[in-house]
Scaffold this active site. Structure first.
Site, PDB file in Angstrom:
ATOM      1  N   GLU A 147       0.828  -1.217   0.000  1.00 53.20           N
ATOM      2  CA  GLU A 147       0.000   0.000   0.000  1.00 53.20           C
ATOM      3  C   GLU A 147       0.861   1.265   0.000  1.00 53.20           C
ATOM      4  OE1 GLU A 147      -3.109   0.481  -0.557  1.00 53.20           O
ATOM      5  OE2 GLU A 147      -3.515  -1.642  -0.737  1.00 53.20           O
ATOM      6  N   ASP A 187      -9.684   6.015  -3.564  1.00 50.11           N
ATOM      7  CA  ASP A 187      -8.579   6.553  -4.368  1.00 50.11           C
ATOM      8  C   ASP A 187      -9.154   7.097  -5.676  1.00 50.11           C
ATOM      9  OD1 ASP A 187      -9.223   4.343  -5.878  1.00 50.11           O
ATOM     10  OD2 ASP A 187      -7.198   3.492  -5.913  1.00 50.11           O
ATOM     11  N   TYR A 215      -6.142   7.240   4.008  1.00 48.48           N
ATOM     12  CA  TYR A 215      -6.341   6.294   2.901  1.00 48.48           C
ATOM     13  C   TYR A 215      -5.628   4.963   3.184  1.00 48.48           C
ATOM     14  CZ  TYR A 215      -5.693   3.896  -1.444  1.00 48.48           C
ATOM     15  OH  TYR A 215      -5.659   2.904  -2.385  1.00 48.48           O
TER      16      TYR A 215
END
Ligand code: SF4
Length: 359
Positions: free
Chosen positions: A37, A138, A120
């Site tokens: 990520e 996103d 996020y």
């Protein structure tokens, strides 16, 4: 049993039969999901995969990463850009080992206490690794949901973003939040593409407002980005009597912090580029130099600005170099330049120097 009336379940069903096989997805390992990520921030999957493979081969667990030397971490990150991601990941790994017994915390709030993990990324890790119902939004998700709901607002506006975040929170699967997040991102990456989306293959087509009103080319709307500033950069290449080259390490808290470079900086108004090089070397190293012949010039675009870098061979006329505005300086042979992490534009310079000086 799958409920085909629910768009969420249809999306999950589509995902299970169409998902791309990615090493970090298959693993279920929170550390590998975390690394992936962080690498995926600002970077496409196909670009990050070779870096990911090299990185987790060198640091297969959080313990390996925590014990690593920062220069080694940066060297493996070199070329991927946004180096604060690597520095933050490395320091967060040390905290995970020292404060969390080597186990990543499971909630988004707790994850956000670690360096480099914002809303996020914490939602992505918490949902994918720990099945927490945290929606991830996103660019791909924004596009899918703006089209699905037919939202006209400007994607750069906070109001529009909030609207989309609420839509994601409403749609997320409570039973399979991690798969849902990956499914909607995957849909955006492969089907609901920015241009010419493949709506006839889409599991959401039945309710999608943009599709039903033939407005997929208008939605979402994003106002034009501001023009990126441009900087002219003057660089000095200094050699000593043993043909070694002087390189400097950037301060930790600066952009590209912890990486090495040839000293230099931005041209000021009214300065010739040679004057820039001489001034920068005086300010950075405390030496006066004679700016001799030009070596090369190159252009490079960063996310928020572009540069033209012009490098000159220089000779010290007075003073002994010391790290005034950098954390460290070193004299290295041309064949040793590959051992140090350099930003992309400087790396082109090191390669050109090696080609010229090592033949
Ligand atoms: S139907 Fe088309 S526009 Fe709508 S979500 Fe699917 S791919 Fe995107």
């Amino acid at each position: 049993m799958t409920d085909y009336n629910s768009p969420t379940d249809r999306l999950l069903d589509w995902y299970h039969s169409h998902k791309r096989s990615l090493p970090f997805r298959e693993s279920g390992d929170p550390y590998l999901i975390w690394v992936s990520e962080i690498m995926l921030q600002q970077t496409r999957v196909d670009q990050m995969l070779p870096y990911y493979r090299r990185f987790v081969e060198a640091f297969p667990t959080v313990h390996y990463l925590a014990r690593a030397d920062q220069q080694e971490v940066l060297r493996l990150w070199e070329g991927l850009g946004y180096y604060s991601r690597a520095r933050n990941l490395h320091s967060a790994a040390k905290v995970v080992v020292s404060d969390y017994g080597g186990k990543l915390p499971e909630t988004a709030d707790e994850l956000q206490k670690l360096k480099g993990i914002g809303p996020y990324t914490s939602a992505a890790i918490a949902s994918i690794a720990f099945n927490q119902p945290c929606p991830v939004v996103d660019g791909n998700v924004q596009r899918v949901l703006a089209r699905y709901h037919g939202l006209d607002g400007d994607l750069r506006k906070r109001d529009t973003q909030k609207h989309i975040e609420s839509a994601a929170a409403e749609m997320i699967s409570r039973r399979h939040p991690g798969d849902f997040n990956q499914a909607i991102m995957e849909l955006g990456a492969t089907i609901c593409t920015p241009k010419n989306p493949s709506c006839t293959l889409c599991p959401l087509a039945g309710e999608c407002v943009a599709f039903k009103t033939a407005r997929t080319d208008e939605v979402p709307y994003k106002s034009p980005a501001k023009k990126r500033p441009h900087h002219e950069i003057g660089i000095g290449i200094i050699r000593d009597d043993y043909h070694r080259l002087l390189i400097a390490k950037r301060p930790e808290d600066a952009m590209l912090g912890g990486l090495w470079e040839f000293p230099g900086g931005k041209q000021k108004v009214g300065e010739s580029i040679e004057e820039t090089v001489a001034r920068e070397l005086r300010e950075e190293l405390g030496v006066d130099v004679l700016v001799e012949q030009p070596f090369m010039q190159l252009k490079h675009a960063y996310s928020h600005f572009s540069i033209r870098m012009r490098a000159y061979f220089c000779r010290i006329t007075s003073g002994t170099p010391r790290p005034v505005s950098s954390t460290e300086i070193k004299w290295v042979r041309a064949d040793e330049l590959g051992d140090y992490p350099f930003p992309k534009a400087n790396r082109k310079l090191t390669e050109a120097l090696q080609n010229q000086l090592l033949i």
